[in-house]
Design a protein around this motif. Sequence first.
Motif, mmCIF file in Angstrom:
data_model
loop_
_atom_site.group_PDB
_atom_site.id
_atom_site.type_symbol
_atom_site.label_atom_id
_atom_site.label_comp_id
_atom_site.label_asym_id
_atom_site.label_seq_id
_atom_site.Cartn_x
_atom_site.Cartn_y
_atom_site.Cartn_z
ATOM 1 N N PRO A 1 0.814 -1.212 0.000
ATOM 2 C CA PRO A 1 0.000 0.000 0.000
ATOM 3 C C PRO A 1 0.851 1.266 0.000
ATOM 4 C CG PRO A 1 0.108 -0.892 2.205
ATOM 5 C CD PRO A 1 0.891 -1.826 1.326
ATOM 6 N N SER A 2 0.318 2.311 -0.586
ATOM 7 C CA SER A 2 0.910 3.638 -0.447
ATOM 8 C C SER A 2 0.226 4.406 0.667
ATOM 9 C CB SER A 2 0.797 4.414 -1.761
ATOM 10 O OG SER A 2 -0.567 4.574 -2.123
ATOM 11 N N ALA A 3 -0.988 4.002 0.979
ATOM 12 C CA ALA A 3 -1.730 4.609 2.075
ATOM 13 C C ALA A 3 -2.843 3.663 2.481
ATOM 14 C CB ALA A 3 -2.325 5.960 1.674
ATOM 15 N N MET A 4 -3.213 3.739 3.737
ATOM 16 C CA MET A 4 -4.355 2.988 4.246
ATOM 17 C C MET A 4 -5.133 3.872 5.200
ATOM 18 S SD MET A 4 -2.812 -0.867 4.865
ATOM 19 C CE MET A 4 -4.428 -1.607 5.123
ATOM 20 N N GLY A 5 -6.402 3.568 5.366
ATOM 21 C CA GLY A 5 -7.187 4.392 6.268
ATOM 22 C C GLY A 5 -8.583 3.858 6.459
ATOM 23 N N TRP A 6 -9.436 4.738 6.982
ATOM 24 C CA TRP A 6 -10.782 4.336 7.373
ATOM 25 C C TRP A 6 -11.814 5.389 6.972
ATOM 26 C CZ3 TRP A 6 -11.291 -0.384 9.756
ATOM 27 C CH2 TRP A 6 -10.117 -0.970 10.239
ATOM 28 N N TYR A 7 -12.956 4.908 6.551
ATOM 29 C CA TYR A 7 -14.175 5.676 6.427
ATOM 30 C C TYR A 7 -15.196 5.032 7.365
ATOM 31 C CZ TYR A 7 -12.809 8.312 2.238
ATOM 32 O OH TYR A 7 -12.198 9.167 1.354
ATOM 33 N N GLY B 1 4.822 8.251 5.406
ATOM 34 C CA GLY B 1 4.803 9.111 6.585
ATOM 35 C C GLY B 1 3.707 10.150 6.488
ATOM 36 N N GLY B 2 3.151 10.502 7.612
ATOM 37 C CA GLY B 2 2.104 11.510 7.641
ATOM 38 C C GLY B 2 0.725 10.907 7.743
ATOM 39 N N SER B 3 -0.140 11.566 8.449
ATOM 40 C CA SER B 3 -1.507 11.104 8.630
ATOM 41 C C SER B 3 -2.443 12.293 8.583
ATOM 42 C CB SER B 3 -1.660 10.363 9.958
ATOM 43 O OG SER B 3 -1.339 11.211 11.041
ATOM 44 N N GLU B 4 -3.706 11.992 8.373
ATOM 45 C CA GLU B 4 -4.728 13.035 8.410
ATOM 46 C C GLU B 4 -5.996 12.460 8.990
ATOM 47 O OE1 GLU B 4 -4.828 12.811 3.676
ATOM 48 O OE2 GLU B 4 -6.368 14.140 4.464
ATOM 49 N N TYR B 5 -6.818 13.342 9.551
ATOM 50 C CA TYR B 5 -8.056 12.948 10.198
ATOM 51 C C TYR B 5 -9.206 13.768 9.621
ATOM 52 C CZ TYR B 5 -5.088 10.555 13.534
ATOM 53 O OH TYR B 5 -4.166 9.712 14.100
ATOM 54 N N GLY B 6 -10.389 13.154 9.665
ATOM 55 C CA GLY B 6 -11.524 13.794 9.027
ATOM 56 C C GLY B 6 -12.020 15.026 9.768
ATOM 57 N N THR B 7 -12.071 14.971 11.078
ATOM 58 C CA THR B 7 -12.559 16.101 11.862
ATOM 59 C C THR B 7 -11.685 16.276 13.097
ATOM 60 O OG1 THR B 7 -14.045 14.761 13.221
ATOM 61 C CG2 THR B 7 -14.929 15.596 11.123
ATOM 62 N N GLU B 8 -11.762 17.455 13.678
ATOM 63 C CA GLU B 8 -11.007 17.704 14.910
ATOM 64 C C GLU B 8 -11.526 16.815 16.037
ATOM 65 O OE1 GLU B 8 -8.173 19.813 13.429
ATOM 66 O OE2 GLU B 8 -8.304 19.624 15.609
ATOM 67 N N ALA B 9 -12.804 16.563 16.032
ATOM 68 C CA ALA B 9 -13.391 15.741 17.091
ATOM 69 C C ALA B 9 -12.833 14.322 17.049
ATOM 70 C CB ALA B 9 -14.912 15.724 16.939
ATOM 71 N N VAL B 10 -12.613 13.812 15.860
ATOM 72 C CA VAL B 10 -12.038 12.483 15.720
ATOM 73 C C VAL B 10 -10.558 12.524 16.070
ATOM 74 C CG1 VAL B 10 -11.381 10.758 14.009
ATOM 75 C CG2 VAL B 10 -13.712 11.633 14.060
ATOM 76 N N LYS B 11 -9.863 13.536 15.606
ATOM 77 C CA LYS B 11 -8.424 13.646 15.836
ATOM 78 C C LYS B 11 -8.096 13.679 17.321
ATOM 79 C CE LYS B 11 -4.414 16.421 14.496
ATOM 80 N NZ LYS B 11 -3.967 17.629 13.747
ATOM 81 N N ASP B 12 -8.985 14.251 18.107
ATOM 82 C CA ASP B 12 -8.745 14.350 19.553
ATOM 83 C C ASP B 12 -8.878 13.003 20.250
ATOM 84 O OD1 ASP B 12 -10.325 17.621 19.966
ATOM 85 O OD2 ASP B 12 -8.309 17.031 19.340
ATOM 86 N N ARG B 13 -9.571 12.057 19.632
ATOM 87 C CA ARG B 13 -9.867 10.800 20.319
ATOM 88 C C ARG B 13 -9.351 9.559 19.594
ATOM 89 N NH1 ARG B 13 -15.070 9.652 20.197
ATOM 90 N NH2 ARG B 13 -15.511 11.061 18.458
ATOM 91 N N PHE B 14 -9.131 9.663 18.286
ATOM 92 C CA PHE B 14 -8.704 8.507 17.499
ATOM 93 C C PHE B 14 -7.244 8.665 17.087
ATOM 94 C CE2 PHE B 14 -13.174 7.549 15.522
ATOM 95 C CZ PHE B 14 -13.710 7.468 16.804
ATOM 96 N N THR B 15 -6.557 7.535 16.980
ATOM 97 C CA THR B 15 -5.176 7.531 16.518
ATOM 98 C C THR B 15 -4.991 6.430 15.485
ATOM 99 O OG1 THR B 15 -4.386 8.312 18.670
ATOM 100 C CG2 THR B 15 -2.755 7.359 17.176
#
Length: 118
Positions: free
Chosen positions: A31-37, A55-69
Amino acid sequence: QVQLVESGGGLVQAGESLRLSCTVPGRTFSPSAMGWYRQAPGKEREFVAALRWSGGSEYGTEAVKDRFTISRDRVKNTVYLQMNSLKPEDTAVYYCFANRAGWGDRYWGKGTLVTVSS
């Protein structure tokens, strides 16, 4: 057609944690990237998080970023989603995806259900 293998969903109470995992079976591609919907009942599918193998990650919302890793095991071609402080609004089917390196196509898992009770 390669289908990703997901695990880790289930029923939890609000405030608890779950860890989802997703693997490219048999190391069939890199993979070049993996993630979740995720898709909640009656709603459209929404982006949760993604991680680039370089390297590098992104999150859909701030609310998710605060709780999900989101994290990965490069050797196992596996991505994880650690979900803490779960809320009823996190209830959804979570779908894993993987972008195949060098090809530009994307593969999906069948989804794993996360239910958070209040």
